[in-house]
Write a protein that holds these residues in place. Structure first.
Motif, PDB file in Angstrom:
ATOM      1  N   LYS A  88       0.826  -1.211   0.000  1.00 15.61           N
ATOM      2  CA  LYS A  88       0.000   0.000   0.000  1.00 15.61           C
ATOM      3  C   LYS A  88       0.858   1.258   0.000  1.00 15.61           C
ATOM      4  O   LYS A  88       0.336   2.372   0.046  1.00 15.61           O
ATOM      5  CB  LYS A  88      -0.924   0.002   1.220  1.00 15.61           C
ATOM      6  N   ASP A  89       2.154   1.087  -0.056  1.00 18.75           N
ATOM      7  CA  ASP A  89       3.082   2.192   0.098  1.00 18.75           C
ATOM      8  C   ASP A  89       3.678   2.599  -1.251  1.00 18.75           C
ATOM      9  O   ASP A  89       3.384   2.001  -2.285  1.00 18.75           O
ATOM     10  CB  ASP A  89       4.202   1.797   1.069  1.00 18.75           C
ATOM     11  N   HIS A  90       4.559   3.592  -1.212  1.00 16.69           N
ATOM     12  CA  HIS A  90       5.301   3.974  -2.401  1.00 16.69           C
ATOM     13  C   HIS A  90       6.280   2.851  -2.760  1.00 16.69           C
ATOM     14  O   HIS A  90       6.912   2.264  -1.872  1.00 16.69           O
ATOM     15  CB  HIS A  90       6.073   5.275  -2.148  1.00 16.69           C
ATOM     16  N   VAL A  91       6.427   2.569  -4.030  1.00 17.88           N
ATOM     17  CA  VAL A  91       7.361   1.535  -4.481  1.00 17.88           C
ATOM     18  C   VAL A  91       8.776   2.090  -4.380  1.00 17.88           C
ATOM     19  O   VAL A  91       9.040   3.201  -4.860  1.00 17.88           O
ATOM     20  CB  VAL A  91       7.048   1.120  -5.933  1.00 17.88           C
ATOM     21  N   ARG A 136       0.168  11.097  -7.049  1.00 16.01           N
ATOM     22  CA  ARG A 136       0.944  12.298  -7.360  1.00 16.01           C
ATOM     23  C   ARG A 136       2.438  11.992  -7.419  1.00 16.01           C
ATOM     24  O   ARG A 136       3.156  12.456  -8.312  1.00 16.01           O
ATOM     25  CB  ARG A 136       0.683  13.396  -6.321  1.00 16.01           C
ATOM     26  N   ALA A 137       2.918  11.216  -6.462  1.00 15.69           N
ATOM     27  CA  ALA A 137       4.347  10.906  -6.418  1.00 15.69           C
ATOM     28  C   ALA A 137       4.806  10.180  -7.674  1.00 15.69           C
ATOM     29  O   ALA A 137       5.855  10.491  -8.247  1.00 15.69           O
ATOM     30  CB  ALA A 137       4.664  10.076  -5.178  1.00 15.69           C
ATOM     31  N   MET A 138       4.019   9.206  -8.124  1.00 11.55           N
ATOM     32  CA  MET A 138       4.431   8.456  -9.307  1.00 11.55           C
ATOM     33  C   MET A 138       4.208   9.242 -10.588  1.00 11.55           C
ATOM     34  O   MET A 138       4.885   8.994 -11.596  1.00 11.55           O
ATOM     35  CB  MET A 138       3.702   7.115  -9.365  1.00 11.55           C
ATOM     36  N   ALA A 139       3.279  10.205 -10.555  1.00 15.36           N
ATOM     37  CA  ALA A 139       3.145  11.102 -11.707  1.00 15.36           C
ATOM     38  C   ALA A 139       4.406  11.943 -11.857  1.00 15.36           C
ATOM     39  O   ALA A 139       4.918  12.130 -12.966  1.00 15.36           O
ATOM     40  CB  ALA A 139       1.913  11.987 -11.542  1.00 15.36           C
ATOM     41  N   ALA A 154       5.044  21.989  -7.226  1.00 17.39           N
ATOM     42  CA  ALA A 154       5.798  21.619  -6.028  1.00 17.39           C
ATOM     43  C   ALA A 154       5.594  22.614  -4.895  1.00 17.39           C
ATOM     44  O   ALA A 154       5.579  22.228  -3.714  1.00 17.39           O
ATOM     45  CB  ALA A 154       7.287  21.499  -6.365  1.00 17.39           C
ATOM     46  N   ALA A 155       5.407  23.894  -5.233  1.00 17.49           N
ATOM     47  CA  ALA A 155       5.242  24.909  -4.196  1.00 17.49           C
ATOM     48  C   ALA A 155       3.961  24.699  -3.391  1.00 17.49           C
ATOM     49  O   ALA A 155       3.874  25.119  -2.232  1.00 17.49           O
ATOM     50  CB  ALA A 155       5.241  26.300  -4.829  1.00 17.49           C
ATOM     51  N   GLN A 156       2.989  24.046  -3.995  1.00 16.18           N
ATOM     52  CA  GLN A 156       1.718  23.811  -3.312  1.00 16.18           C
ATOM     53  C   GLN A 156       1.658  22.434  -2.645  1.00 16.18           C
ATOM     54  O   GLN A 156       0.678  22.115  -1.966  1.00 16.18           O
ATOM     55  CB  GLN A 156       0.570  23.920  -4.324  1.00 16.18           C
ATOM     56  N   GLU A 157       2.678  21.631  -2.840  1.00 13.19           N
ATOM     57  CA  GLU A 157       2.670  20.258  -2.332  1.00 13.19           C
ATOM     58  C   GLU A 157       2.952  20.225  -0.830  1.00 13.19           C
ATOM     59  O   GLU A 157       3.825  20.937  -0.329  1.00 13.19           O
ATOM     60  CB  GLU A 157       3.707  19.419  -3.079  1.00 13.19           C
ATOM     61  N   THR A 158       2.215  19.386  -0.116  1.00 16.95           N
ATOM     62  CA  THR A 158       2.400  19.252   1.332  1.00 16.95           C
ATOM     63  C   THR A 158       2.912  17.880   1.743  1.00 16.95           C
ATOM     64  O   THR A 158       3.399  17.710   2.863  1.00 16.95           O
ATOM     65  CB  THR A 158       1.071  19.518   2.071  1.00 16.95           C
ATOM     66  N   GLY A 186       9.719  14.900  -2.168  1.00 19.79           N
ATOM     67  CA  GLY A 186      10.973  14.188  -2.409  1.00 19.79           C
ATOM     68  C   GLY A 186      11.121  13.760  -3.857  1.00 19.79           C
ATOM     69  O   GLY A 186      12.221  13.813  -4.426  1.00 19.79           O
ATOM     70  N   GLU A 187      10.010  13.357  -4.482  1.00 16.98           N
ATOM     71  CA  GLU A 187      10.060  12.975  -5.902  1.00 16.98           C
ATOM     72  C   GLU A 187      10.386  14.179  -6.787  1.00 16.98           C
ATOM     73  O   GLU A 187      11.133  14.061  -7.764  1.00 16.98           O
ATOM     74  CB  GLU A 187       8.740  12.335  -6.328  1.00 16.98           C
ATOM     75  N   TRP A 188       9.821  15.343  -6.450  1.00 16.07           N
ATOM     76  CA  TRP A 188      10.145  16.554  -7.215  1.00 16.07           C
ATOM     77  C   TRP A 188      11.644  16.858  -7.118  1.00 16.07           C
ATOM     78  O   TRP A 188      12.306  17.159  -8.122  1.00 16.07           O
ATOM     79  CB  TRP A 188       9.344  17.748  -6.695  1.00 16.07           C
ATOM     80  N   GLN A 189      12.179  16.772  -5.893  1.00 16.89           N
ATOM     81  CA  GLN A 189      13.591  17.091  -5.686  1.00 16.89           C
ATOM     82  C   GLN A 189      14.504  16.082  -6.375  1.00 16.89           C
ATOM     83  O   GLN A 189      15.479  16.457  -7.048  1.00 16.89           O
ATOM     84  CB  GLN A 189      13.884  17.144  -4.182  1.00 16.89           C
ATOM     85  N   GLU A 190      14.177  14.796  -6.221  1.00 18.56           N
ATOM     86  CA  GLU A 190      15.015  13.764  -6.828  1.00 18.56           C
ATOM     87  C   GLU A 190      14.925  13.798  -8.352  1.00 18.56           C
ATOM     88  O   GLU A 190      15.920  13.581  -9.051  1.00 18.56           O
ATOM     89  CB  GLU A 190      14.604  12.388  -6.299  1.00 18.56           C
TER      90      GLU A 190
END
Length: 378
Positions: free
Chosen positions: A218-221, A328-331, A352-356, A362-366
């Motif tokens: 159920k988590d992020h891969v 959102r993370a996988m997008a 990313a500025a609106q992401e909480t 972390g996905e945006w940064q990576e």
């Protein structure tokens, strides 16, 4: 009695019917304990066996005297790995391409158990992956097949394609001889695993298994396993499909086990657009529905990222605003693999500025760091 059982079982659509004793798997408790202690069950906490019910059938039901194991063939009509060569389409495990096998088998098994109870004047309990029962070791003990090096049951008649069910009964039935291991020196199943989920023969680390990652988790891969998933959006058949014993397998014959055409290599662009209502409608009656829309779309986005098809970027962009952080993370991850640095940075400035959510951030940064490194190297 055994002959009558097999005749009735065949009439109900069971391809194999065999009997094991409740104490036929004495090595199971220690093997299960070691697997759990190594943490190889991942987040599947329900696999824990503090009272020994999973590893010892009599702990589940003290009155049991015999266990009738049944097998239903679901051999595919075509090469299950063929869709892997179509990166803009999804690959769905053979077992999930039709009706949920729990629904298919359980009704038959209850009818079969009723026949046994009446003929033997005995009590019965029916299990189809719905209780702490170790079906595969019991199936080997009953002679249906053997657990291969990939831990899946292999049958001389049906290869790797058997659904299993169990009837516990108070009737004392003659047991069948166990099947011996026939893998020999072959290791095709181990070598075929895209994410190296087998630390050794006969050992599976579920945390690296694509079936676990795309169905159970159920988590992020984990990032280091995503590329190995390829376009496998629900389960993985690689280790099953490469087994040499499949050459003896007969393909599934019953219409109720037949694959749905829309579940064989469906277009990723079509699947990623599904909202919850559309997801439920499309996958009604299949095992996929139990996973839920968010996890399924997470899987589809991983496949889109692995496709390297820039045309699919437009399908991922709307999901940057999806309510689910899993989606959102996988997008973000998919877009970091499909877009150039400038395009990705433009999206980051807006979203990313609106992401909480910390995982999505972390996905945006990576993604930005990975693209900057790639473009610098070029």
């Amino acid at each position: 009695m055994k002959a009558a059982l097999r005749e009735r079982g065949a009439a109900l659509g069971f391809d194999l019917v065999r009997v094991a004793a409740p104490d036929a798997i004495p090595e199971a408790p220690e093997r299960l304990r070691a697997w759990l202690e190594a943490g190889r069950h991942g987040s599947m906490g329900w696999m824990a066996d503090p009272d020994g019910r999973r590893a010892a059938p009599r702990n589940l039901w003290p009155e049991v005297r015999s266990i009738v194991m049944v097998g239903v063939n679901y051999g595919p009509e075509s090469d299950p790995l063929a869709p892997l060569a179509q990166p803009d389409r999804g690959t769905i495990s053979v077992y999930a391409q039709g009706r949920d096998y729990h629904d298919v088998i359980k009704g038959r098994l209850k009818e079969f158990a009723g026949f046994l109870a009446s003929r033997a004047e005995a009590d019965v309990k029916v299990f189809v992956d719905t209780a702490p029962v170790m079906e595969k070791p019991l199936a080997q003990a009953a002679g249906l097949g053997w657990q291969g090096k990939h831990t899946v049951l292999v049958s001389r008649e049906f290869g790797n394609w058997l659904f299993l069910g169990a009837i516990f009964t108070t009737a004392a039935l003659p047991v069948d001889p166990p099947e011996r291991d026939r893998c020999g020196s072959c290791r095709r199943c181990l070598d075929a695993c895209p994410t190296r989920a087998f630390p050794a023969p006969y050992q599976l680390d579920a945390r690296r298994c694509i079936s676990y990652l795309t169905i159970e988790s159920k988590d992020h891969v984990p990032a280091d396993l995503r590329e190995g998933i390829g376009n496998r959006i629900f389960g993985c058949d690689d280790c099953l499909a490469v087994c040499p014993w499949n050459k003896f397998a007969v393909t599934g014959r019953e219409a109720r086990l037949a694959a749905r055409e829309d579940l064989i290599a469906p277009p990723l662009a079509e699947l990623v657009r599904l909202d919850d209502a559309a997801f439920r409608k499309r996958f009604a009656g299949t095992p996929i529905k139990r996973t839920g829309r968010d996890r399924f779309v997470r899987n589809v986005l991983i496949a889109i990222g692995n496709s390297r098809d820039r045309r699919l970027a437009k399908e991922a962009i709307p999901l940057l605003e999806d309510p689910s952080p899993l989606v959102r993370a996988m997008a973000v991850w998919a877009l970091s693999r499909l877009l150039d640095g400038r395009s990705f940075s433009g999206l980051a400035a807006r979203h990313a500025a609106q992401e909480t959510d910390t995982n999505v951030l972390g996905e945006w940064q990576e993604g930005a760091a990975r693209l900057a490194e790639t473009e610098h190297a070029a």
